[in-house]
Design an enzyme around this catalytic site. Sequence first.
Site, PDB file in Angstrom:
ATOM      1  N   ASP A  11      81.008 -58.729 106.485  1.00 38.54           N
ATOM      2  CA  ASP A  11      81.026 -60.193 106.358  1.00 38.54           C
ATOM      3  C   ASP A  11      80.540 -60.540 104.941  1.00 38.54           C
ATOM      4  O   ASP A  11      79.607 -61.303 104.757  1.00 38.54           O
ATOM      5  CB  ASP A  11      80.184 -60.880 107.442  1.00 38.54           C
ATOM      6  N   ASP A 237      72.764 -53.858 103.488  1.00 39.88           N
ATOM      7  CA  ASP A 237      73.817 -53.176 104.255  1.00 39.88           C
ATOM      8  C   ASP A 237      74.154 -51.783 103.732  1.00 39.88           C
ATOM      9  O   ASP A 237      74.566 -50.899 104.498  1.00 39.88           O
ATOM     10  CB  ASP A 237      75.104 -54.009 104.204  1.00 39.88           C
TER      11      ASP A 237
HETATM   12  O1  RIB Z   1      70.347 -59.171 108.928  1.00 39.52           O
HETATM   13  C1  RIB Z   1      71.009 -58.651 107.799  1.00 39.52           C
HETATM   14  C2  RIB Z   1      72.481 -58.761 107.940  1.00 39.52           C
HETATM   15  O2  RIB Z   1      72.840 -60.126 107.953  1.00 39.52           O
HETATM   16  C3  RIB Z   1      73.255 -58.138 106.763  1.00 39.52           C
HETATM   17  O3  RIB Z   1      74.440 -57.561 107.239  1.00 39.52           O
HETATM   18  C4  RIB Z   1      73.570 -59.308 105.880  1.00 39.52           C
HETATM   19  O4  RIB Z   1      74.797 -59.128 105.159  1.00 39.52           O
HETATM   20  C5  RIB Z   1      73.742 -60.411 106.886  1.00 39.52           C
HETATM   21  O5  RIB Z   1      75.066 -60.342 107.368  1.00 39.52           O
HETATM   22 CA    CA Z   2      76.550 -58.065 106.251  1.00 38.29          CA
END
Ligand code: RIB
Ligand code: CA
Length: 317
Positions: A11, A237
Amino acid sequence: MNKTSMILDVDTGVDDAYAVLFAALHPAINLLGITCVDGNTHVDQVVANTLKVLDAAQAGDIPVARGATRPLLGPSQYAEYVHGADGMGDLGIAPSTRQVDPRSAIELLRDLIEGSKDLVTLVPIAPLTNIAIFLRAFPETAKKIHRIVLMGGSTSAGNATPVAEFNVWHDPEAAAIVFSSGVPITMYGLDVFMRPGISSQEASVLKSSSEPSAQFAGQLIEAFIERLHISPLTLGDYGAVVAAIYPELFTTQMFDVVVDTSSGPARGQTICDRRDDFLKDLEPLGLENPAKVRVVMDLDVEAVRQLWLKTIDKGWS
Ligand code: RIB
Ligand code: CA
């Protein structure tokens, strides 16, 4: 080192970008494709951001497909407070000229997994909506997934709420479907998520590199250090991707886990039974139908940082 055939579900999002750059550039990863989902920002913006990141990695031939436009049940709940309205810090990064793949996310997942000569590692670093729909739509293909290494959840505090991590909180029903699917799961969650970071000094060195990927990453990191007023800035990530190919750098424990899909204050929590065994024997009331999940509890932070830096900027020293 053997290559790992990998598919990312993203995302994009600033820290998704760090993960995509690494996966596209690291020689031990055969990045088959990327699927996009509603999460940090709208899925169409996620697609546009992901294509921009692949351009920065000069990895134009990796297919990118559009997936779910919202969670299975609830409404979209974007994280603009962190990632900005466009999901990439509103920096006005030039759009890619590449096109999104004509297939939907679940069709691309099916085709890539069916077409792979070896087992595929799925690395979702976003809400699990696409993965849940895929598991339900193509259960026979799902059996060919080697493992899922996901960024999500927490055995301790949350971030989106006091107890829930954003990716699971955004679509708890999808997370419950994925966790209970029977596919082996490694959970890279908030217990370690914030630890591998890049300083503003390191970002400045990246910006002055001759490599487009390093310049792009340095620009992003510098902008988000200014935006969020924190340094070092977590690589987020990315940790799930590197955990999938360098497990020796991570310490994991197996826990019984269930996802809270109630509408109460714990909605989206990954409830992990961390009680000592003697207590679990004494108090046999455990979690109902838990998933057996490998949870990342520690890591070699410096080794994980250096791996990213040397992959994004080959001249890094
Ligand atoms: O909680 C962290 C996650 O939330 C990560 O994937 C960041 O990109 C957001 O999507
Ligand atoms: Ca993410």
